[in-house]
Structure formats: structure tokens, C-alpha cells
Design a protein around this motif. Sequence first.
Motif, PDB file in Angstrom:
ATOM      1  N   PHE A 223      10.556  30.977 132.116  1.00 43.54           N
ATOM      2  CA  PHE A 223      10.914  30.504 130.665  1.00 43.54           C
ATOM      3  C   PHE A 223      10.065  29.638 130.449  1.00 43.54           C
ATOM      4  N   ASP A 224       9.556  30.102 129.046  1.00 41.63           N
ATOM      5  CA  ASP A 224       7.944  29.192 128.413  1.00 41.63           C
ATOM      6  C   ASP A 224       8.541  29.636 126.884  1.00 41.63           C
ATOM      7  N   GLY A 225       8.450  27.965 126.945  1.00 41.28           N
ATOM      8  CA  GLY A 225       8.483  27.075 125.685  1.00 41.28           C
ATOM      9  C   GLY A 225       6.730  26.665 125.163  1.00 41.28           C
ATOM     10  N   VAL A 226       5.497  27.433 125.812  1.00 37.41           N
ATOM     11  CA  VAL A 226       4.369  27.285 125.440  1.00 37.41           C
ATOM     12  C   VAL A 226       4.201  27.849 124.377  1.00 37.41           C
ATOM     13  N   GLY A 227       4.257  29.652 124.552  1.00 33.05           N
ATOM     14  CA  GLY A 227       4.126  30.720 123.693  1.00 33.05           C
ATOM     15  C   GLY A 227       2.340  30.850 124.069  1.00 33.05           C
ATOM     16  N   LYS A 228       1.486  30.841 123.387  1.00 31.53           N
ATOM     17  CA  LYS A 228      -0.017  31.677 123.764  1.00 31.53           C
ATOM     18  C   LYS A 228      -0.638  31.093 124.508  1.00 31.53           C
ATOM     19  N   ALA A 229      -0.630  30.422 125.086  1.00 33.36           N
ATOM     20  CA  ALA A 229      -1.278  30.057 126.077  1.00 33.36           C
ATOM     21  C   ALA A 229      -1.180  30.758 127.005  1.00 33.36           C
ATOM     22  N   THR A 230       0.397  31.087 127.458  1.00 35.59           N
ATOM     23  CA  THR A 230       0.676  31.092 129.057  1.00 35.59           C
ATOM     24  C   THR A 230       1.096  32.455 128.858  1.00 35.59           C
ATOM     25  N   PHE A 231       0.889  32.925 128.257  1.00 35.49           N
ATOM     26  CA  PHE A 231       1.927  34.136 127.618  1.00 35.49           C
ATOM     27  C   PHE A 231       1.353  34.995 128.641  1.00 35.49           C
ATOM     28  N   ASP A 232       0.035  35.533 128.228  1.00 37.89           N
ATOM     29  CA  ASP A 232      -1.408  36.749 129.471  1.00 37.89           C
ATOM     30  C   ASP A 232      -0.561  36.294 131.040  1.00 37.89           C
ATOM     31  N   LEU A 233      -0.641  35.141 130.965  1.00 38.92           N
ATOM     32  CA  LEU A 233      -0.450  34.407 132.662  1.00 38.92           C
ATOM     33  C   LEU A 233       0.955  35.161 133.435  1.00 38.92           C
ATOM     34  N   GLY A 242      11.478  41.378 136.112  1.00 36.26           N
ATOM     35  CA  GLY A 242      11.453  40.925 135.447  1.00 36.26           C
ATOM     36  C   GLY A 242      12.100  40.290 134.534  1.00 36.26           C
ATOM     37  N   THR A 243      12.066  39.381 133.910  1.00 34.21           N
ATOM     38  CA  THR A 243      12.415  38.891 132.389  1.00 34.21           C
ATOM     39  C   THR A 243      11.972  37.589 132.010  1.00 34.21           C
ATOM     40  N   LEU A 244      11.097  37.762 131.238  1.00 31.86           N
ATOM     41  CA  LEU A 244      10.159  36.736 130.002  1.00 31.86           C
ATOM     42  C   LEU A 244      10.963  36.225 128.860  1.00 31.86           C
ATOM     43  N   ILE A 245      11.321  35.109 129.197  1.00 28.68           N
ATOM     44  CA  ILE A 245      11.689  34.762 127.681  1.00 28.68           C
ATOM     45  C   ILE A 245      10.692  33.666 127.307  1.00 28.68           C
ATOM     46  N   VAL A 246      10.261  33.835 126.373  1.00 34.89           N
ATOM     47  CA  VAL A 246       9.641  33.237 125.137  1.00 34.89           C
ATOM     48  C   VAL A 246      10.451  32.356 124.001  1.00 34.89           C
ATOM     49  N   SER A 251       1.209  25.606 121.891  1.00 31.54           N
ATOM     50  CA  SER A 251       0.791  26.560 122.087  1.00 31.54           C
ATOM     51  C   SER A 251      -0.008  27.081 121.080  1.00 31.54           C
ATOM     52  N   GLY A 252       0.731  27.617 120.313  1.00 30.45           N
ATOM     53  CA  GLY A 252       0.671  28.214 118.861  1.00 30.45           C
ATOM     54  C   GLY A 252       1.386  29.758 119.270  1.00 30.45           C
ATOM     55  N   PRO A 253       1.749  30.201 118.306  1.00 28.47           N
ATOM     56  CA  PRO A 253       2.567  31.632 118.029  1.00 28.47           C
ATOM     57  C   PRO A 253       1.693  32.593 119.337  1.00 28.47           C
ATOM     58  N   VAL A 254       2.614  33.124 119.778  1.00 31.62           N
ATOM     59  CA  VAL A 254       1.896  34.663 120.748  1.00 31.62           C
ATOM     60  C   VAL A 254       1.694  35.877 119.939  1.00 31.62           C
ATOM     61  N   ASP A 255       0.650  36.318 119.927  1.00 28.52           N
ATOM     62  CA  ASP A 255      -0.215  37.184 119.251  1.00 28.52           C
ATOM     63  C   ASP A 255       0.791  38.260 119.578  1.00 28.52           C
ATOM     64  N   PRO A 256       0.443  39.735 118.415  1.00 36.51           N
ATOM     65  CA  PRO A 256       1.542  40.408 118.662  1.00 36.51           C
ATOM     66  C   PRO A 256       1.855  41.324 119.736  1.00 36.51           C
TER      67      PRO A 256
END
Length: 333
Positions: A223-233, A242-246, A251-256
Motif C-alpha cells: 500500500f503506497d501513498g508516497v508515489g514516485k520516491a518508493t515505486f521502484d523499491l 504480488g499486488t502493488l496498490i499506489v 513525493s510526486g506522481p509516479v512516472d509513466p
Amino acid sequence: MAPIPKSMSGILIEETGGVDQLHWKTDLPVPELKDGEVLIRNEFIGVNYIDTYFRTGLYKSTLPFITGKEGAGVVLASSSPSFSEGDRVGYVADRAYAELTAAPAANVVHLPDGVPTEQGAAALLQGLTALTFIREAAGITASVLGVGEAPWTLVHAAAGGTGSLLVQMLSAFGARVIGTAGTDEKCEKARKGGAQWVVNNRTEDVKARVMEITGGRGVDVIFDGVGKATFDLDLEVVALKGTLIVFGNASGPVDPVNILRLGAKNVKLLRPMLFGYVATPEDWDKYTKELFDLIQTGKVNIGVHNVYDLKDVGKAHEDLEGSKTTGKLLLKV
């Protein structure tokens, strides 16, 4: 019926930008009550990260506008048979940063006697977000938890408003919960909320700790409410299938995203919005009832970090964006 005033106080955004664009006004027009709506005299208003997205222009709205997505107070007038003048209610609807808000009856709920108005304003948007994302987006239900081992879950910003509720609910439902936070104080709050493992994302290697905790397996749901800074991690520590819920952009929107990145582990990637899960009266009633049951039975505690006067909303936004808060921020009308 009590007389409806001709004007009201509230916060008007005339241009998007910083907190200086949150203008206190005392002569705003009162919203005209439409069929199926409820006019509510706000007592408390919830502050949410999405409010800052509209203020800055990340999310678009026609200027000028009143932002805010939730509140609680007393019904002043109603064109719906489900609500009457004097009812104590909470709601999730637009234009909350004001003395009066006209909300669709479909997004208004009677507050139970055991739930104070302040708690009702603090609970709805983030509480329903956490609950529906667990039930619907992650698919974590009683039947799932009753079969085999409990799922591994990871909650970023685990001491924040939505994050702390996700931790409490996941723990109450029997999931294995890992939380991340940026200070020792926030880590301790996440631990007290029910996270069995907590990682300080400023002093520890989050990837290494998560893989150590899970025995190299990774986590089933993030469960990721941070966004850009944590997406690659996230893509590195999510488990096979697994399931990734952004759901946020702190930290800013996730890049395309190149969709091929999901293939290595057959990852499910979601970017859900609450309103898609409570769009029908049946779902709204089901999830508001479950949320209030969790609160009244003590399984979920709605922690309020601070209460600001409505005219001081700029300070609330500064504190929220500056990561100075743990739990919910409210505005008092």
C-alpha cells in the motif's frame, strides 16, 4: 425549517499554487440545495493530501473553487427523505472547506451515537479509503485470511493518516504487517498501531530489511501513498504474483510505467480511487457500517494530530506537506 443564510464563510482558491492561495472569505454564496442533496452546517472538516493536489493544480478544478472532501456536522436542510433537519451526519463530498456544504445524500451517513462529530469528520475519507483498498483492491477478506498463511503486507508512511488506519485494519484482520516511516517517533506509532515490523526509511535499507523479514520472499501486497520516491523499491520487494496498490503522490506522481516491468513477477498494479468502491448505495452502506463497527469495537482508533481553525487551513497544509504530522488533521468551523 431553520432559515438558510444568504452568505457563508469559507476558503476560496482563485489561483492554484502555494498555501497563500487559500483565501479566507466571509461573503461566499451558500450552495443551492439540489434534488437528492443535504445541506450540512459543518462543525469539523477533514484535511487530506488530496486537498493539496487540488490547491497546487496537480488535480484540476475550474477556478475559483472551494476544496475539501469530507466533514461532519448537522443537517440544516434536506431534499432527501433519508435525512432530516438536525440530524448529526458525516459526508464525503466536494466543497468541504466552508461553513455550509451541499452533499449528495448518497455520500452522507448518520453518525452513530457512540461516534463524536469530531471523530466522524476524521474517520470517513481515510477510513473508507483504507478499508475498501484492503477489501477490494487487495482482496483481503475473512475468507482469504482463513486459508493458509496470512499475507505479507507493506504499508509506506505507516504513521500518517491513511497509513496508520491501514496498519490498524490489516493487523485487526490478521495480516502480517510491515510499516515504513521516517522518524523514530513515527516508527513507534506504527508499531503501537499494530505493525509487527517497522523500518525507518531514513536510517535503514528498506529493501534489505523487508527481504530479511520475509525470508527473501517479498510482500504479497504493498500500500503506497508516497508515489514516485518508493515505486521502484516496491517493484523490488513485491513477491511473485504480488499486488502493488499506489494511491497517493506525497513525493510526486509516479512516472509513466513500462508495463513489461510487471511481467517478471506477474505483478498486479492498481491505482484505485475510493469513489469507485462506494459508488452504489449498497457499497456505501456496507463499508460505512463496517468502518463504524471497527471504531466502536475499539479495533480502529482515529487519532487526531491537530485541530486548526478553518481560516488557518494554510498552516494545516504546511504541516501536512512538511511531514510534521502523525494521524488526522481537522479544521474547526
